[in-house]
Enzyme design. Sequence first.
Site, mmCIF file in Angstrom:
data_model
loop_
_atom_site.group_PDB
_atom_site.id
_atom_site.type_symbol
_atom_site.label_atom_id
_atom_site.label_comp_id
_atom_site.label_asym_id
_atom_site.label_seq_id
_atom_site.Cartn_x
_atom_site.Cartn_y
_atom_site.Cartn_z
ATOM 1 N N LYS A 1 1.057 -0.972 -0.017
ATOM 2 C CA LYS A 1 -0.222 0.035 -0.101
ATOM 3 C C LYS A 1 0.830 1.419 0.008
ATOM 4 C CE LYS A 1 -3.981 1.831 3.273
ATOM 5 N NZ LYS A 1 -4.659 1.202 3.774
ATOM 6 N N SER B 1 -9.287 1.680 3.050
ATOM 7 C CA SER B 1 -8.927 1.863 1.979
ATOM 8 C C SER B 1 -7.854 1.674 1.145
ATOM 9 C CB SER B 1 -8.096 2.969 2.642
ATOM 10 O OG SER B 1 -6.648 2.964 3.603
ATOM 11 N N SER C 1 -9.900 -0.893 7.814
ATOM 12 C CA SER C 1 -8.560 -0.778 6.255
ATOM 13 C C SER C 1 -8.204 -1.983 5.139
ATOM 14 C CB SER C 1 -8.999 0.561 6.008
ATOM 15 O OG SER C 1 -9.056 2.128 6.221
#
Length: 475
Positions: A79, A149, A173
């Site tokens: 990420k 996210s 997330s």
Amino acid sequence: MRPYELTVAEAAEAVRTRRLSPVELVDSSLERIARVEPHLNAFTTVTTDRAREAARRAETEIARGTHRGPLHAMPAGLKDLIDVAGLATTASSRVRAGHRAETDSTVAARLTSAGAVLVGKTHTHEFAYGLTTPQTANAWHPDRVAGGSSGGSAVAVAAGAATFALGTDTGGSIRVPAALNGVVGLKPTYGLVPRHGVTSLSWSLDHVGPLTRTVEDAGLVLAALAGHDPRDPASVAVPAAEHRPGPGTDPTDPTDLTDLRVGVPGNYYFDRVDPEVEAAVRRAIGRLEELGARLVDVEIPMTRYIRATHWGLMVPEASAYHERTLRTVPDLYGADVRVLLEAGELMTAGDHLRAQRARTLMGRAWREMMEAVDLIAAPTVPLTAVESGRTAVTWGDGSVESVADAYVRLSAPANLTGVPALTVPVGLDSAGLPIGMQLMGRPFGEATVLRAGHAYERTGTARGMAPERASWRAP
């Protein structure tokens, strides 16, 4: 089966036994990225040259008899909040234009030491402050949200563009996008995986963890990540070996759960949940019972305070982190993130202190509740992936809830209490969209949630690869 379709455990065994070369494995993932990325947009950057160089290095090491373990040569996505020396950490935001990380984050360094091969940085909802990752398409239905996210990480794993990926989880997330894309996501116990070198959303709620296609793989990745790092003040010294996956618990029958007590919530977790999601999760809980687990009714404590406590911690902490750039370059933020950051500046110190006190009381109440059970089983999210651009959900009782609030509602308690939480795929709804079940354990009880998830997985659930969609077809 093509190399990119293999799980970590399968690919690791093939590489270890020289049936598959690291170069072949990494090239397969890079070819897959080239095919699906134009349609899914999971990556902020693809590190093709770096990955191929690492694959050649891994091949040489293994040929010489140096095998670093199950992650050696495994294609990984990170990420884009996670620092990798020499690469941008964009946080999927224009605010970070021109940024370059000077050093590796702890988790990136540990993956490199384990021999993992970085194939790219994955998209996040801007600065991880959202639940949809709007720039990325869902791997199962590209007109649906990816979830956030860590949407890019979940989509990359589901689409076969990475064997595993890392995400972060402040209110769900990791687990939300994993559930919406039909893969496994693990939020470890708070403090188990160091966050040094990871862009913060809310320092008291942030976690780093893996997204994988199987529960077994999640345990393998966690073993490489866990361990104390004094550069993260929240980091704890708990041996990683204590958190290896459940398969080793009973080598004679990894599906035997006869000593396990599974808590089934009588409140909160099945309130305002889509009927198809509830039915699938209750069937999965029934499967755990068939494997020998004893179901125990539990009452979730302090539910009326969950939302206020979560926002009372996250919002001012996020605004404090962005204080300088919000004043100097406010127009570079997306409108949805900017309004949240500005709202955070209106919250008082008293609000934040009350939220901290509530979290302390909530953690104590959860520990008391967990004395009667080994884990809790519940839906991960109350509904499957909604259409891109949809902002609200209307429930059967007529109440209206924002999409973001709906997705965070069932995942936030594990962040507030710091307990480990695992999401596993348990079926599809009538639209063919994945449904996830969440298993939450006691603090540092990763072995238990992984054991239960692995046992369920062994009974025949999907392995987490999204089906080939018409829009993925090469031109």
